[in-house]
Design a protein around this motif. Structure first.
Motif, PDB file in Angstrom:
ATOM      1  N   MET A  98       0.659  -1.234  -0.273  1.00 44.92           N
ATOM      2  CA  MET A  98       0.130   0.212   0.212  1.00 44.92           C
ATOM      3  C   MET A  98       0.926   1.133  -0.096  1.00 44.92           C
ATOM      4  N   GLU A  99       0.579   2.099  -0.609  1.00 44.75           N
ATOM      5  CA  GLU A  99       1.235   3.386  -0.832  1.00 44.75           C
ATOM      6  C   GLU A  99       1.517   4.593   0.109  1.00 44.75           C
ATOM      7  N   GLU A 100       2.498   5.178   1.133  1.00 47.60           N
ATOM      8  CA  GLU A 100       2.526   5.608   2.301  1.00 47.60           C
ATOM      9  C   GLU A 100       1.286   6.992   1.838  1.00 47.60           C
ATOM     10  N   TRP A 101       1.075   7.242   0.772  1.00 46.90           N
ATOM     11  CA  TRP A 101       0.001   8.899   0.620  1.00 46.90           C
ATOM     12  C   TRP A 101      -1.681   8.375   0.569  1.00 46.90           C
ATOM     13  N   LEU A 102      -1.403   6.505   0.425  1.00 42.57           N
ATOM     14  CA  LEU A 102      -3.015   6.323   0.580  1.00 42.57           C
ATOM     15  C   LEU A 102      -3.089   6.059   2.126  1.00 42.57           C
ATOM     16  N   LEU A 103      -2.287   6.059   2.783  1.00 38.80           N
ATOM     17  CA  LEU A 103      -2.245   5.530   3.985  1.00 38.80           C
ATOM     18  C   LEU A 103      -2.526   6.839   4.713  1.00 38.80           C
ATOM     19  N   THR A 104      -2.058   7.876   4.411  1.00 38.13           N
ATOM     20  CA  THR A 104      -2.205   9.172   5.178  1.00 38.13           C
ATOM     21  C   THR A 104      -3.159   9.977   5.008  1.00 38.13           C
ATOM     22  N   ARG A 105      -4.454   9.154   4.211  1.00 43.30           N
ATOM     23  CA  ARG A 105      -6.115   9.409   4.254  1.00 43.30           C
ATOM     24  C   ARG A 105      -6.794   9.071   4.226  1.00 43.30           C
ATOM     25  N   LEU A 106      -6.352   7.369   5.302  1.00 46.93           N
ATOM     26  CA  LEU A 106      -7.231   6.563   6.082  1.00 46.93           C
ATOM     27  C   LEU A 106      -7.387   6.373   7.408  1.00 46.93           C
ATOM     28  N   VAL A 107      -9.202   7.020   7.188  1.00 47.92           N
ATOM     29  CA  VAL A 107      -9.725   6.730   8.573  1.00 47.92           C
ATOM     30  C   VAL A 107     -10.016   5.386   9.175  1.00 47.92           C
ATOM     31  N   CYS A 108     -10.237   4.824  10.347  1.00 45.94           N
ATOM     32  CA  CYS A 108     -10.868   4.534  11.174  1.00 45.94           C
ATOM     33  C   CYS A 108     -12.474   4.805  11.049  1.00 45.94           C
ATOM     34  N   PRO A 109     -13.530   3.933  10.156  1.00 41.76           N
ATOM     35  CA  PRO A 109     -15.440   4.368  10.010  1.00 41.76           C
ATOM     36  C   PRO A 109     -15.564   4.692  10.662  1.00 41.76           C
ATOM     37  N   VAL A 110     -15.034   3.987  12.236  1.00 38.86           N
ATOM     38  CA  VAL A 110     -16.208   4.131  13.197  1.00 38.86           C
ATOM     39  C   VAL A 110     -15.863   5.068  14.718  1.00 38.86           C
ATOM     40  N   SER A 111     -14.509   5.731  14.612  1.00 39.60           N
ATOM     41  CA  SER A 111     -13.428   6.293  15.515  1.00 39.60           C
ATOM     42  C   SER A 111     -13.304   7.890  14.304  1.00 39.60           C
TER      43      SER A 111
ATOM     44  N   GLN B  66     -10.248   7.884  14.000  1.00 35.81           N
ATOM     45  CA  GLN B  66      -9.135   8.040  14.361  1.00 35.81           C
ATOM     46  C   GLN B  66      -8.209   8.272  12.609  1.00 35.81           C
ATOM     47  N   ARG B  67      -7.006   8.382  12.830  1.00 37.86           N
ATOM     48  CA  ARG B  67      -5.782   7.577  11.628  1.00 37.86           C
ATOM     49  C   ARG B  67      -5.906   6.401  12.240  1.00 37.86           C
ATOM     50  N   LEU B  68      -5.282   6.281  10.856  1.00 43.85           N
ATOM     51  CA  LEU B  68      -4.382   4.912  10.851  1.00 43.85           C
ATOM     52  C   LEU B  68      -3.316   4.120  10.798  1.00 43.85           C
ATOM     53  N   HIS B  69      -2.457   3.636  10.940  1.00 42.64           N
ATOM     54  CA  HIS B  69      -0.751   3.453  10.817  1.00 42.64           C
ATOM     55  C   HIS B  69      -0.790   1.927  10.664  1.00 42.64           C
ATOM     56  N   ARG B  70       0.359   1.178  10.081  1.00 42.49           N
ATOM     57  CA  ARG B  70       0.240  -0.050   9.687  1.00 42.49           C
ATOM     58  C   ARG B  70       0.973  -0.503  11.773  1.00 42.49           C
ATOM     59  N   ALA B  71       0.369  -1.950  11.257  1.00 41.24           N
ATOM     60  CA  ALA B  71       0.675  -1.890  12.565  1.00 41.24           C
ATOM     61  C   ALA B  71       2.344  -2.709  12.952  1.00 41.24           C
ATOM     62  N   GLY B  72       3.209  -2.308  14.043  1.00 40.73           N
ATOM     63  CA  GLY B  72       4.474  -2.599  14.100  1.00 40.73           C
ATOM     64  C   GLY B  72       4.403  -4.280  14.593  1.00 40.73           C
ATOM     65  N   LYS B  73       5.242  -4.502  14.876  1.00 37.51           N
ATOM     66  CA  LYS B  73       5.995  -5.702  15.702  1.00 37.51           C
ATOM     67  C   LYS B  73       4.578  -6.055  16.959  1.00 37.51           C
ATOM     68  N   ASP B  74       5.497  -4.815  17.811  1.00 39.25           N
ATOM     69  CA  ASP B  74       4.674  -5.082  18.993  1.00 39.25           C
ATOM     70  C   ASP B  74       3.053  -5.231  18.907  1.00 39.25           C
ATOM     71  N   GLU B  75       2.571  -4.488  17.919  1.00 42.58           N
ATOM     72  CA  GLU B  75       1.006  -4.224  17.563  1.00 42.58           C
ATOM     73  C   GLU B  75       0.684  -6.053  16.557  1.00 42.58           C
ATOM     74  N   VAL B  76       1.595  -5.921  16.048  1.00 39.70           N
ATOM     75  CA  VAL B  76       1.062  -7.847  15.984  1.00 39.70           C
ATOM     76  C   VAL B  76       1.232  -8.378  17.200  1.00 39.70           C
ATOM     77  N   ALA B  77       2.416  -8.655  17.594  1.00 41.27           N
ATOM     78  CA  ALA B  77       2.361  -9.232  18.638  1.00 41.27           C
ATOM     79  C   ALA B  77       1.185  -8.816  19.385  1.00 41.27           C
ATOM     80  N   GLN B  78       0.628  -8.536  19.526  1.00 40.67           N
ATOM     81  CA  GLN B  78      -0.834  -7.932  20.725  1.00 40.67           C
ATOM     82  C   GLN B  78      -1.774  -8.252  19.887  1.00 40.67           C
TER      83      GLN B  78
END
Length: 78
Positions: free
Chosen positions: A1-14, A16-28
């Protein structure tokens, strides 16, 4: 996924902006699955290539085939 797209995505519920899950978040996410977190019925984990997480870390959306699936029924409340 391209960075420009990621900067425009938000959660449809809250909204809030979204970011790629890092190692710690994937582990969670994986840890919560192992401890009995209910998975969305329509979600096939073998197709998930990554996760997008809200700023507060409360909700995760799957990325399947490089496409973010911002559908509440496929999201996981963490």
């Amino acid at each position: 996924m391209e960075e420009w797209l990621l900067t425009r995505l938000v959660c449809p519920v809250s909204r809030q902006r979204l970011h790629r899950a890092g190692k710690d978040e994937v582990a969670q996410i994986l840890s919560r699955m192992e401890t009995g977190l209910d998975l969305p019925e329509a979600l096939d984990l073998s197709t998930v290539g990554g996760w997008l997480v809200t700023e507060d870390g409360h909700r995760a959306y799957p990325v399947i085939g490089e496409i973010p699936h911002l559908v509440t029924d496929l999201s996981m409340v963490l």
